[in-house]
Design an enzyme around this catalytic site. Structure first.
Site, PDB file in Angstrom:
ATOM      1  N   GLY D  77       0.808  -1.220   0.000  1.00  0.00           N
ATOM      2  CA  GLY D  77       0.000   0.000   0.000  1.00  0.00           C
ATOM      3  C   GLY D  77       0.836   1.262   0.000  1.00  0.00           C
ATOM      4  O   GLY D  77       2.041   1.260   0.277  1.00  0.00           O
ATOM      5  N   GLY D 115       1.861   5.660 -10.977  1.00  0.00           N
ATOM      6  CA  GLY D 115       1.440   5.756  -9.575  1.00  0.00           C
ATOM      7  C   GLY D 115       2.609   5.681  -8.607  1.00  0.00           C
ATOM      8  O   GLY D 115       2.749   6.512  -7.700  1.00  0.00           O
ATOM      9  N   ASP D 139       1.950  -1.420 -19.644  1.00  0.00           N
ATOM     10  CA  ASP D 139       0.898  -0.670 -20.341  1.00  0.00           C
ATOM     11  C   ASP D 139       1.444   0.447 -21.224  1.00  0.00           C
ATOM     12  O   ASP D 139       0.734   0.979 -22.068  1.00  0.00           O
ATOM     13  CB  ASP D 139      -0.070  -0.059 -19.323  1.00  0.00           C
ATOM     14  CG  ASP D 139      -0.904  -1.112 -18.640  1.00  0.00           C
ATOM     15  OD1 ASP D 139      -1.091  -2.202 -19.217  1.00  0.00           O
ATOM     16  OD2 ASP D 139      -1.365  -0.874 -17.511  1.00  0.00           O
ATOM     17  N   ARG D 174     -13.729 -20.180 -36.293  1.00  0.00           N
ATOM     18  CA  ARG D 174     -14.230 -19.538 -35.085  1.00  0.00           C
ATOM     19  C   ARG D 174     -13.820 -18.073 -35.021  1.00  0.00           C
ATOM     20  O   ARG D 174     -12.892 -17.638 -35.691  1.00  0.00           O
ATOM     21  CB  ARG D 174     -13.635 -20.217 -33.851  1.00  0.00           C
ATOM     22  CG  ARG D 174     -14.219 -21.568 -33.552  1.00  0.00           C
ATOM     23  CD  ARG D 174     -13.420 -22.256 -32.450  1.00  0.00           C
ATOM     24  NE  ARG D 174     -14.079 -23.510 -32.062  1.00  0.00           N
ATOM     25  CZ  ARG D 174     -13.507 -24.515 -31.401  1.00  0.00           C
ATOM     26  NH1 ARG D 174     -12.237 -24.416 -31.050  1.00  0.00           N
ATOM     27  NH2 ARG D 174     -14.180 -25.588 -31.083  1.00  0.00           N
ATOM     28  N   GLY D 182      -4.339  -3.595 -19.874  1.00  0.00           N
ATOM     29  CA  GLY D 182      -4.549  -2.220 -20.309  1.00  0.00           C
ATOM     30  C   GLY D 182      -5.848  -1.667 -19.763  1.00  0.00           C
ATOM     31  O   GLY D 182      -6.834  -1.625 -20.482  1.00  0.00           O
ATOM     32  N   ARG D 275     -14.462 -18.281 -28.958  1.00  0.00           N
ATOM     33  CA  ARG D 275     -13.643 -18.818 -27.865  1.00  0.00           C
ATOM     34  C   ARG D 275     -12.803 -17.672 -27.293  1.00  0.00           C
ATOM     35  O   ARG D 275     -12.418 -16.765 -28.044  1.00  0.00           O
ATOM     36  CB  ARG D 275     -12.702 -19.927 -28.348  1.00  0.00           C
ATOM     37  CG  ARG D 275     -13.403 -21.218 -28.718  1.00  0.00           C
ATOM     38  CD  ARG D 275     -13.968 -21.926 -27.494  1.00  0.00           C
ATOM     39  NE  ARG D 275     -14.573 -23.211 -27.820  1.00  0.00           N
ATOM     40  CZ  ARG D 275     -15.826 -23.375 -28.250  1.00  0.00           C
ATOM     41  NH1 ARG D 275     -16.609 -22.326 -28.417  1.00  0.00           N
ATOM     42  NH2 ARG D 275     -16.292 -24.578 -28.501  1.00  0.00           N
ATOM     43  N   HIS D 281      -1.343 -12.839 -16.411  1.00  0.00           N
ATOM     44  CA  HIS D 281      -0.001 -12.648 -15.879  1.00  0.00           C
ATOM     45  C   HIS D 281       1.104 -13.128 -16.802  1.00  0.00           C
ATOM     46  O   HIS D 281       2.273 -12.830 -16.560  1.00  0.00           O
ATOM     47  CB  HIS D 281       0.098 -13.298 -14.504  1.00  0.00           C
ATOM     48  CG  HIS D 281      -0.732 -12.559 -13.502  1.00  0.00           C
ATOM     49  ND1 HIS D 281      -0.262 -11.467 -12.824  1.00  0.00           N
ATOM     50  CD2 HIS D 281      -2.020 -12.696 -13.130  1.00  0.00           C
ATOM     51  CE1 HIS D 281      -1.209 -10.988 -12.047  1.00  0.00           C
ATOM     52  NE2 HIS D 281      -2.296 -11.707 -12.213  1.00  0.00           N
ATOM     53  N   LEU D 282       0.755 -13.876 -17.843  1.00  0.00           N
ATOM     54  CA  LEU D 282       1.783 -14.266 -18.806  1.00  0.00           C
ATOM     55  C   LEU D 282       2.482 -13.045 -19.391  1.00  0.00           C
ATOM     56  O   LEU D 282       3.636 -13.111 -19.777  1.00  0.00           O
ATOM     57  CB  LEU D 282       1.167 -15.081 -19.949  1.00  0.00           C
ATOM     58  CG  LEU D 282       0.539 -16.420 -19.554  1.00  0.00           C
ATOM     59  CD1 LEU D 282      -0.005 -17.119 -20.786  1.00  0.00           C
ATOM     60  CD2 LEU D 282       1.546 -17.304 -18.840  1.00  0.00           C
ATOM     61  N   ARG D 284       3.427 -10.382 -17.920  1.00  0.00           N
ATOM     62  CA  ARG D 284       4.378  -9.716 -17.012  1.00  0.00           C
ATOM     63  C   ARG D 284       5.749 -10.375 -16.985  1.00  0.00           C
ATOM     64  O   ARG D 284       6.765  -9.704 -16.927  1.00  0.00           O
ATOM     65  CB  ARG D 284       3.841  -9.774 -15.569  1.00  0.00           C
ATOM     66  CG  ARG D 284       2.604  -8.978 -15.349  1.00  0.00           C
ATOM     67  CD  ARG D 284       2.474  -8.624 -13.868  1.00  0.00           C
ATOM     68  NE  ARG D 284       1.373  -7.724 -13.684  1.00  0.00           N
ATOM     69  CZ  ARG D 284       1.437  -6.419 -13.945  1.00  0.00           C
ATOM     70  NH1 ARG D 284       2.560  -5.867 -14.360  1.00  0.00           N
ATOM     71  NH2 ARG D 284       0.383  -5.661 -13.775  1.00  0.00           N
TER      72      ARG D 284
END
Lengths: 368, 368, 368, 368
Positions: D77, D115, D139, D174, D182, D275, D281-282, D284
């Site tokens: 935090g 941030g 991002d 498909r 993002g 589909r 998380h892949l 990162r």
């Protein structure tokens, strides 16, 4: 219990995965200590012997993905026939054994190929070492195991190269020649040749005819294919029947080699533009393939289990998707060559590749 | 001679490599014509049957590297029990057979898994079709073959995901859960779990206890590892003994699934932050691994050779690094599950992974 | 409207992605026809000119991932100075222009490097061709664009090689030398050297001293690093001040080269075991990197938009993450060399790599 | 001199490459000491502060290739608004500053996103910390830098997924939907959508209409393309104008999400089988791309050089293929969104992709 582990001979992908598996099995499963010996038998000639404590690696997943060997594997020579500064050779096996004894180990896991394994076994017999062997070699030429650690990654690197060479070959209408490792046994060239779509696959085990090969390339062109891919092991015969090798592992870098020799011969005979790529050491290093990590893991766990069962003088092996173990004496009988009657050869020929004709009678090797 | 080839069931990597091998062997080796049938048996319901002439693909190396299947493999249903617009089911097998007959083929090569193979065999027996089967399934659950086309690539994709998840798990001190395919058989989870360094491996064939699993994760933390990797097949039991599945191949996309269910349970019990990744269709597509291309190539060549020898009702298979063939009847006996006494399970446990306990008694599946 | 497109010079990754983008923009956005001209200007010497209709490629995603160029790019020579069978040279530019006119095209998109672009511009000016250029070169030595198509993939291949060489270098305590392309400009060596962790980076633009370089390697060893990685462009100076090149693109395969020459020199001076890898054509082919596909796509779309706006004699370019266009005259002014005062050089030196000292005064090249 | 370094916020590929560059520049170039602070500002709340001495990493090339961050980056935090066990929030900034002071550092390098950078700056101003910032975020939404560390690797992972999904989409006819990260800015979806050949690209910055999107897919089918690829950022609007997000970074795993929501809507409107794959998380973790390593290296070296010049309160940045530095105040002004008038958007639309219409007026986010 306290066990040692060393890596010997040329490095390959998956050695660190073996070490991790040994550590995890020994530490978590049995509560033993694991000592890494640096630089193969060379580390045992140091005083004190050069070692790394390995227990703390138990949490180190990175080892699964790390190429090479954290133990090192510089090769200063066979301890039974060790090259001395004055040019002579000495038997330093007693020193190696004394080094080993100084470590207070209960058993030793030796990761190596054909040659390393034979020397380690000789040391074990002389010094009363409880030895278990784990097969590694990018050439995959050890007997009694379908796969050795490092082979699959080497094949993948070669196929990756074929995948890069095919589009440029097609764009420029060229013959592209890829030279891969395999001095005695052509497993890399054969596997990668099939998976990479080679039109010509040359391996040490098979004889060939330059005119036939050139005609095969011209026939391919005639059927509408505007390029050709050739994969060749680092040791094949010349048109004079001599064996030509590229000598990558020799004492010094070699100018030229099999691939370039072949490019010249094939270019002359076909009138086709040829280009050569020599993969060399790219085949050894880098992140191991999942398959190599899997085999490495089963080998490492099983080797420790063998020690727990006091089964020594054995080598772990891969057969029918299972880990097994075989007598070390059976494995060190010389390279397992490509069986020219086997599936891979018939597949390659079935796909339309030129492979020449077996058998090849070996002559004295000549480095070009 | 004129032979047909079709791909059936879910697609996977290596199908086009099979097709290329079939074309090369048939065209270059025997001078036959090869006809591709579109969309599995669905193409034979069209009038005229939907086909692609394949001979010209003989020079198309790109097929080796191309994922999916150029023939398509949409699944409209079992022709013996075909879903009709009004909600009823009809036997349309005669139409399929008539479609096949209209093509004037001497033999048919069907590339499929367990289920597809059983249907194709039934059609063949009813319609007098000379059928040879080639096993493909990312789940690797066909009997009598060590590997099916597509499995190795699926494992590689899963290991690649594990390699990406491990560093982020460690950076954030999390439990990372990777859900992979395998509704009945856990081969992907098991192979990828070992090669990717999983701390927990859950497969349909083995029972587990959530409390034990959580305790295992906490023990790992205690020994200094700041994260945990979990790999889980898409169908495992709940803590109530029900089977939970993720239903990827169902009629509609499913919200949630096994991985997320497990994340919640494991997070509650360990107090550890958990994250989930569901690999899903990534496992099917993409460039086939060298191993899958190699197996595909041996399978394709051998299947054509079987036809040349008039050996039908057989399936090609991989055993001891050789291509062989076995009776089709032996292969369609249901999924080959993970043998919980085998090398892979003992290796995983030997490396310190939690796998629970066999055997699992199957209950009715429930999709979460 | 009907536009032509051709690829010229050495192939690289991303050419087919450019073609796809041009087709999509022209066909979907403007409703034009796109004609592919085979083999660069060579295709325009054929009668009729060798072409491929490209509109049907609009749905072919595979083009994004396909290395090389489907149009081919064999180089028979500059049409203004064309090598004739009798050894003389002829001006065949009128024939090329006549070939172009025969196609009835409204504009031409030429994808090429510095040299190709200059020739195309000369043809355009002579023949009144509405020309737009798209820069491609693995060497990234075109002016006014931060990136040319093919460069990023070439760097990735080189870094991939560095990643494989590093572990084996460490395992064997060796100096590993990687020779990459870059006859005039060292961008590949510089970018890949930084990203791959090279200890020595040699490029044509900078001078060096063999003794200093050897001392740098010995210093590295002293600080505890047991190996060294060297990356070297294919053309650098010898210790005599001559320029040595490896001549990959020459008429015949060359035995030896810059890397091997350097290995010998560095080995002698350091006493360190050295090994050499020559990447060669691996840098050209294969699936383009996402970055190359992205740049190729922006270039292709923008080139068509320029034609729609009747803006000719311009080259698309990449600046500040935007596609722009610049006068062709500004681009064909010769290779953009590494600016030895720029970020990449200061970064490499800041990381502790040896790069020698600028500036290098060019002498006559000598092929070893 | 003695400098500190910390990583803050979500991890990404290339953080360890930054750390290595900082260490190499500081140790080899200036002879300084480098102290790693563990777990972002959280490590400064420990007593003693949690640190790792980093000088010995100077020889560790592996850092270039290692995903995640060896310093850790758990987020407990904002120290100015720190969540306490009783549910309240406390200002613990003085404790963090005291922790920093206890380390006796001359300067601090903070690697983070928007941030994190704002919080670090507030701490620096309050505590008199000599701060230099290095931008990282998958991002890529930081202002004044063309690229942040981690973005290129995230794009590559997404394109790799697109490459795997395309063949299976085509085989099964498909619509395949790929959901990528993002929340505010759609750079990943946009870059990967172009490079991966998406037919629909949805980003938070642009509005869309479900009916138009469905019609676009049907039009694609009409022009002969049997499948469609959709890439969607994790936060887009619903058809009611609400914003839907997938909440990956929330406190608990979320069932469902944007991708699944879209699949249902699009499936209903097109009748096409859909589909979904959620990359999560892949994106990162894993080995950084060469580009990310390069940028990381230039950033690390330049950040140390800024400290040497006593230039603080600045952030390094990448502009026009050069490293520069800008005032930190300019960077922490909120996310840099996709400029809907920029090259990437016009390229995507030029290629025929559906992207909807700008601008989007933001409403309150709702997690599905």
């Amino acid at each position: 219990m306290r066990i040692g582990i060393l890596t010997s001979g040329g490095d390959c992908a998956g050695l660190n995965a073996v070490i991790l598996a040994v550590v995890r099995r020994a530490v978590l499963g049995y509560g033993w200590d694991v000592v890494g010996i640096r630089q193969g038998t060379h580390g045992l000639l140091q005083r004190p012997p050069a070692t790394i404590p390995l227990n703390d690696y138990v949490n180190n997943d990175g080892m699964l993905r790390l190429g090479g060997t954290i133990l090192g594997t510089i090769n200063k020579g066979n301890p039974f026939h060790y090259p001395m500064p004055d040019g002579s050779f000495a038997d330093r096996s007693d020193e190696v054994i004394a080094g080993y004894e100084a470590l207070g180990l209960d058993a030793l896991i030796g990761i190596g190929g054909d040659g390393s394994m034979a020397i380690l076994r000789e040391l074990a017999q002389k010094g009363g070492i409880n030895l278990v062997g784990i097969p590694k070699t990018i050439d995959n030429d050890l007997a009694h195991t379908e796969y050795s650690v490092g082979f699959t990654t080497a094949v993948n690197v070669a196929v990756d190269a074929m995948d890069r060479l095919q589009p440029t070959a097609a764009s420029h209408e060229r013959i592209m020649i890829l030279e891969v490792m395999g001095r005695d046994a052509g497993h890399i060239a054969l596997f990668a040749g099939i998976a990479g779509g080679a039109d010509v696959i040359l391996i040490p085990e098979m004889d060939y005819d330059l005119e036939d090969m050139a005609q095969h390339c011209l026939n391919i062109r005639k059927r509408g294919r505007n390029h050709a891919l050739v994969i060749v092991a680092e040791a094949i015969k010349t048109d004079k029947g001599d064996i030509v090798t590229s000598g990558h592992d020799g004492q010094k870098a070699v100018y030229g080699g099999v691939g370039h020799w072949l490019a010249e011969k094939l270019g002359e005979r076909t009138g086709w533009e040829t280009r050569v790529t020599v993969l060399g050491h790219l085949q050894r290093g880098g992140t191991p393939s999942p398959r190599d990590r899997l085999i490495a893991s089963t080998f490492g766990v099983h080797a420790v289990d063998l020690i727990a069962q006091q089964k020594f003088d054995r080598v772990v092996a891969w057969q029918q998707r299972r880990v097994v173990d075989v007598p070390m004496a059976d494995v060190i009988t010389g390279p397992r060559l490509v069986d020219t009657g086997e599936t891979m050869v018939s597949t390659a020929i079935g796909l339309g590749a030129y492979m020449g004709t077996p058998p090849m009678v070996k002559k004295t090797a000549k480095t070009v």
